[in-house]
Write a protein that holds these residues in place. Sequence first.
Motif, PDB file in Angstrom:
ATOM      1  N   GLY A 336       0.813  -1.209   0.000  1.00  0.00           N
ATOM      2  CA  GLY A 336       0.000   0.000   0.000  1.00  0.00           C
ATOM      3  C   GLY A 336       0.845   1.255   0.000  1.00  0.00           C
ATOM      4  O   GLY A 336       1.700   1.460  -0.863  1.00  0.00           O
ATOM      5  N   LEU A 337       0.649   2.104   1.000  1.00  0.00           N
ATOM      6  CA  LEU A 337       1.340   3.385   1.081  1.00  0.00           C
ATOM      7  C   LEU A 337       2.828   3.179   1.317  1.00  0.00           C
ATOM      8  O   LEU A 337       3.236   2.424   2.207  1.00  0.00           O
ATOM      9  N   THR A 338       3.655   3.851   0.529  1.00  0.00           N
ATOM     10  CA  THR A 338       5.097   3.759   0.712  1.00  0.00           C
ATOM     11  C   THR A 338       5.543   4.695   1.830  1.00  0.00           C
ATOM     12  O   THR A 338       4.837   5.620   2.203  1.00  0.00           O
ATOM     13  N   GLY A 339       6.735   4.448   2.328  1.00  0.00           N
ATOM     14  CA  GLY A 339       7.271   5.297   3.387  1.00  0.00           C
ATOM     15  C   GLY A 339       6.989   4.741   4.764  1.00  0.00           C
ATOM     16  O   GLY A 339       6.372   3.687   4.939  1.00  0.00           O
ATOM     17  N   ASP A 340       7.444   5.482   5.772  1.00  0.00           N
ATOM     18  CA  ASP A 340       7.265   5.106   7.173  1.00  0.00           C
ATOM     19  C   ASP A 340       5.866   5.487   7.624  1.00  0.00           C
ATOM     20  O   ASP A 340       5.531   6.665   7.710  1.00  0.00           O
ATOM     21  N   THR A 341       5.038   4.496   7.899  1.00  0.00           N
ATOM     22  CA  THR A 341       3.651   4.769   8.296  1.00  0.00           C
ATOM     23  C   THR A 341       3.433   4.670   9.801  1.00  0.00           C
ATOM     24  O   THR A 341       2.352   4.989  10.289  1.00  0.00           O
ATOM     25  N   GLN A 342       4.454   4.234  10.547  1.00  0.00           N
ATOM     26  CA  GLN A 342       4.233   3.917  11.952  1.00  0.00           C
ATOM     27  C   GLN A 342       4.849   4.909  12.939  1.00  0.00           C
ATOM     28  O   GLN A 342       4.385   5.008  14.070  1.00  0.00           O
ATOM     29  N   THR A 343       5.895   5.652  12.549  1.00  0.00           N
ATOM     30  CA  THR A 343       6.508   6.595  13.481  1.00  0.00           C
ATOM     31  C   THR A 343       5.501   7.636  13.945  1.00  0.00           C
ATOM     32  O   THR A 343       5.421   7.973  15.133  1.00  0.00           O
ATOM     33  N   ASP A 344       4.717   8.176  13.007  1.00  0.00           N
ATOM     34  CA  ASP A 344       3.616   9.087  13.343  1.00  0.00           C
ATOM     35  C   ASP A 344       2.344   8.498  12.751  1.00  0.00           C
ATOM     36  O   ASP A 344       1.852   8.938  11.721  1.00  0.00           O
ATOM     37  N   ARG A 345       1.840   7.477  13.427  1.00  0.00           N
ATOM     38  CA  ARG A 345       0.694   6.728  12.907  1.00  0.00           C
ATOM     39  C   ARG A 345      -0.546   7.611  12.748  1.00  0.00           C
ATOM     40  O   ARG A 345      -1.292   7.479  11.779  1.00  0.00           O
ATOM     41  N   ALA A 346      -0.770   8.518  13.687  1.00  0.00           N
ATOM     42  CA  ALA A 346      -1.951   9.383  13.625  1.00  0.00           C
ATOM     43  C   ALA A 346      -1.928  10.268  12.382  1.00  0.00           C
ATOM     44  O   ALA A 346      -2.949  10.460  11.709  1.00  0.00           O
ATOM     45  N   ALA A 347      -0.749  10.801  12.048  1.00  0.00           N
ATOM     46  CA  ALA A 347      -0.633  11.647  10.863  1.00  0.00           C
ATOM     47  C   ALA A 347      -0.887  10.833   9.601  1.00  0.00           C
ATOM     48  O   ALA A 347      -1.557  11.286   8.670  1.00  0.00           O
ATOM     49  N   THR A 348      -0.329   9.627   9.573  1.00  0.00           N
ATOM     50  CA  THR A 348      -0.557   8.753   8.413  1.00  0.00           C
ATOM     51  C   THR A 348      -2.032   8.393   8.291  1.00  0.00           C
ATOM     52  O   THR A 348      -2.591   8.377   7.191  1.00  0.00           O
ATOM     53  N   ALA A 349      -2.670   8.111   9.424  1.00  0.00           N
ATOM     54  CA  ALA A 349      -4.096   7.768   9.414  1.00  0.00           C
ATOM     55  C   ALA A 349      -4.934   8.917   8.869  1.00  0.00           C
ATOM     56  O   ALA A 349      -5.868   8.702   8.082  1.00  0.00           O
ATOM     57  N   ALA A 350      -4.583  10.132   9.264  1.00  0.00           N
ATOM     58  CA  ALA A 350      -5.310  11.298   8.766  1.00  0.00           C
ATOM     59  C   ALA A 350      -5.119  11.453   7.263  1.00  0.00           C
ATOM     60  O   ALA A 350      -6.064  11.755   6.524  1.00  0.00           O
ATOM     61  N   GLN A 351      -3.892  11.244   6.804  1.00  0.00           N
ATOM     62  CA  GLN A 351      -3.590  11.313   5.377  1.00  0.00           C
ATOM     63  C   GLN A 351      -4.368  10.241   4.616  1.00  0.00           C
ATOM     64  O   GLN A 351      -4.953  10.511   3.562  1.00  0.00           O
ATOM     65  N   MET A 352      -4.397   9.041   5.156  1.00  0.00           N
ATOM     66  CA  MET A 352      -5.101   7.941   4.509  1.00  0.00           C
ATOM     67  C   MET A 352      -6.609   8.179   4.470  1.00  0.00           C
ATOM     68  O   MET A 352      -7.277   7.885   3.476  1.00  0.00           O
ATOM     69  N   ALA A 353      -7.158   8.696   5.548  1.00  0.00           N
ATOM     70  CA  ALA A 353      -8.599   8.943   5.605  1.00  0.00           C
ATOM     71  C   ALA A 353      -9.009  10.008   4.605  1.00  0.00           C
ATOM     72  O   ALA A 353     -10.089   9.941   4.004  1.00  0.00           O
ATOM     73  N   ALA A 354      -8.127  10.989   4.395  1.00  0.00           N
ATOM     74  CA  ALA A 354      -8.460  12.101   3.510  1.00  0.00           C
ATOM     75  C   ALA A 354      -8.329  11.737   2.036  1.00  0.00           C
ATOM     76  O   ALA A 354      -9.119  12.178   1.213  1.00  0.00           O
TER      77      ALA A 354
END
Length: 550
Positions: A336-354
């Motif tokens: 799926g999404l490339t890059g580090d998704t876990q260091t700032d999981r909340a930010a990634t989740a917001a990006q994914m939701a949007a």
Amino acid sequence: MDEAMRQRFAGLGDKLRSSLPPYMVPSLFIPLRAMLFNTSMKMDRQALRLLCPESAVEASQFVLGQRVAFEAPADELEAGLRQLWAQVLRIANKEISVLDNFYDLGGDSIRIVTLNKLVRKAHNVTLTVRQMSSRTITIRSLAELIRAECEGAPVRAAPAVDLMAEVAAVMGALPVDSDGPLAANPVTELPDGATILLTGATGYLGTEILKQLLRSGRKVIALVRATSPAHGLERIKRSAQIAGWWDEDADATRVEVWPGDLAHARLGLDETSWARLCGNAGVSGAVDAVVHNGAVVNWNADFSMLRAANVQSTADLLGAVAASPRSAKLVYISGGLTGDTQTDRAATAAQMAAGGNGYAQTKFLAESIVHEVAVSRLPEPHNRISTVKPGMIIGGAGGVCNIDDYIWRVVAASVSVRAFPEEPADHWMPIASVETVAGAAVSQLAASGAVKSFVDLQSVGLPAKAFWEILNEELGIACRPVSWSSWMELVSEQMIDLNEAHPLWPHGEIAVNDREVAAVQWSLQYLLKIGFITLVPGEFGTVSADAMAR
């Protein structure tokens, strides 16, 4: 089935949707006079599977037979849309009700792209494939979307997915405690003759993982969507033979097939198989480790359509491994999404939701729960739970690659128009050979000492500029770099003429490691050999042999 029963079945789906999330609502309801049991008075799952429709055509006819009220088009817009549905689904116009579900009638990720293009052309609208990919799409709901756009009203967006809440919900239901049997044995070693459960064994990466496991002396249980173990083994053999490695004498006796389905509870396994997976006492042939490589890959489907197969299956496997008295291991293959998704999981989740699609969202969610178990419910050091995350995967020494992968479809289109989309000079393409990725997963299992909880293979690859230089040199042609907009214009003209025959049609809107350079070269040689790429300008090849595809 009498009319009263038909009425009851027709309303059952709506009732379930009012109280259950979409991914838990069955697509088909099959009435039985009595439940089927075997001689031990357990559910006869094999007999039940034989009752299920085997093809999309059979399934669509079954759905048409269950329908209670047929509703004809209410206006010209609905009538026109019904004609488009009939054209795409190859069903007689008069058989389609405006309340029928597109996917229940045999629609899939390819046909929804075709329908989207026909709708956009016929009604001069800009609806995206994703807007039309809801699991509940009907002619009436599609007509409402078109009217809304034509009237300038904001298009009703799909409900946003709260991915952080989803992570919390899955973790809350997961039977994995920080002081349970998993944490009590954080570092283990596979026994001699270990049995490994592999999901996704018929896929491109899965068949290479299977090969490496068998060549290392392991016994493998492959979870396969199949009507029987024999059918499943044939699917495995076909993929392995395409990849060029199957040895009937050496391999067939060490592969056991479990018919199942990632989208079903407990992977669709029977009681005996589930007990073996959980390592229950008194059960022979218990599982010592799991490589969870399987997933439903559909870039146009929404979250609800993919959650069961991509997330719940991962949670089920985590729970089984954590509770196993055999101290089993699990390696999860992410994507799926490339890059580090876990260091700032909340930010990634917001990006994914949007802006994320259903596939990327479900893979992020599954990756998050595996990572959470590995870092918060296991003490360091450990080797029980880990994730391997590759970028793009291409052919190894044999060059065999997956012709459904986006990268090769872009390559085929670029060769045809003799131009490729130019990237910034520093753009990195995360590419690894299938052998590299499979080897990383197998190494995680084989380790007797501590391992990394997260193995990031996205650093393996080469600059985009080098990729296209290899292509020109290997194929002996001169594709020129052009802007993305210019490239899209060239490709779009072809897509208008070729429709579904164009390799990019399913996608709708569209330091160098020597090993990976060689992998690109091998892959290009293979694609030429099987006819997927042709060097004749303006044309596309015809695949002349069995090939890896989804």
